[in-house]
Design an enzyme around this catalytic site. Sequence first.
Site, PDB file in Angstrom:
ATOM      1  CG  HIS A  16       0.789  -6.099  -4.345  1.00  0.00           C
ATOM      2  ND1 HIS A  16      -0.271  -5.007  -4.881  1.00  0.00           N
ATOM      3  CD2 HIS A  16       0.678  -6.048  -3.144  1.00  0.00           C
ATOM      4  CE1 HIS A  16      -0.618  -3.973  -4.067  1.00  0.00           C
ATOM      5  NE2 HIS A  16       0.031  -4.515  -2.491  1.00  0.00           N
ATOM      6  CG  ASN A  32      -0.542  -0.979  -1.805  1.00  0.00           C
ATOM      7  OD1 ASN A  32      -1.229  -1.257  -2.410  1.00  0.00           O
ATOM      8  ND2 ASN A  32      -0.451  -1.626  -0.591  1.00  0.00           N
ATOM      9  CB  CYS A  53      -2.982  -6.632  -3.152  1.00  0.00           C
ATOM     10  SG  CYS A  53      -3.168  -4.844  -1.422  1.00  0.00           S
TER      11      CYS A  53
END
Length: 335
Positions: free
Chosen positions: A257, A287, A117
Site C-alpha cells: 500500500h 496516497n 487501502c
Amino acid sequence: MQKKMVKAVKIAATAHYVPQRIVTNDELSKIMETSDTWIQQHTGIKTRHYALDENTSDLCAKTAVKLLKEAQLPATAIDLIIVATITPDALTPATAILVQQKIGADAAVAFDVNAACAGFVFALNTAEKFMRQGIYKNALVIAGEVNSKMMDFQDRTSTVFFGDGAGGVLLSAVDDPAQEAFVAQELATKPAPEVIHSGRIPHVTQVSAQNYPSLDAFYQDGHAVFDFVITEVPRYIQHFLHINNVSLEELGLVVTHQANLRLIEGIAHKLALPLHLFAQNVVYYGNTSSAGIPIGLDLALKDGRGHKGLSLLSGFGAGLSYGSILLDLSHVGNH
C-alpha cells in the site's frame, strides 16, 4: 449447467488512470499551514492528482477501457466486475455497476468491495475465487478512489497525503496451467475501527422535518497507523512468506500500500530488502488508498519489472484490514 474445470487464472492485462490535474505541495501550502519541505520530509510525496470534474466510476471506467484494449477483448466478453473503493459515487448503486454501464459490459455481474487501502488485495482475492468456479471467463478487478472529495482541507495532517486515481487488472481463465498467476494469498482483519474512518453517517435523534443525512470527512490517527505498519506489517509479511515456503530472495517486486514513502522505506528496512524492489508511485501520485497497489503494479510491469521472480502485493488499511497475494507475473502481456 455443467462447470468446466479451471486449469489456471492469468493476469491478461494491467492498467491505471489518474486525473490530469496535478496538485503540488506548494499549492496546498497556500490553503493550509504546511510546506513543500515539511511534506517531503515527512511523507516523501511531491505531487498528487485531483479529479476536479470526474467521479470514482469515471476513473475506474477509463482504467477498464485501457484493460480491454491491452487484452484485446470487447466489453461484452467481461462477465465479472469487482471495484474496490472507499470513495464510491454513492452508497448505492455500486460503483462497479456504473462502470459496467459506462463500458457496455452488459453480460457482467458487478459489485463493490470495501476494505479501505487493502481493498485491491481483497477484491483480487475474491475475483480469483469466482474464476475458479468455472462460470466466469474474464473479470475486471479495479480499485478507484477520489479521496479529494472526502478530505477535510482544514486537516493538514491527513489531506497532504492523499491523491486520486484508479488501477486494475483483467483476469482470464485459461487452459494452460503454466500461465497461472496466483501462487498464494491470505487476508486478515484486526478490529480497530477508531484508527481510520471516513463517511460515518449518524443516526437520527428525533423524528423531525429537519432530519437530513450527512457524513463526516476522512480521519486517521497517524501515529497509530505508523506504529501498526512498522511493527506488524513486516512481521506479517515474513510469516506469510514462511508458511508458503517462499524466501525473501525469491521476490522480484514488492508492491505495498502506497501510504507514504517513509513507511515503504521502513518496511524495506525491517525486511532487509533493497528499496529498489518496492513500488514507489506514492511520490508523484500521493496516497491513492486502494488504487495505490494496482497503479504500482501496472507502472512496474510497464517499466519491465515484475516478470522475473515472484511479486508480492501487500495491502493494509482501515479496519484494520490487511492481506497479501503472491503472484507469478511472467506471463503478463507478451511474456
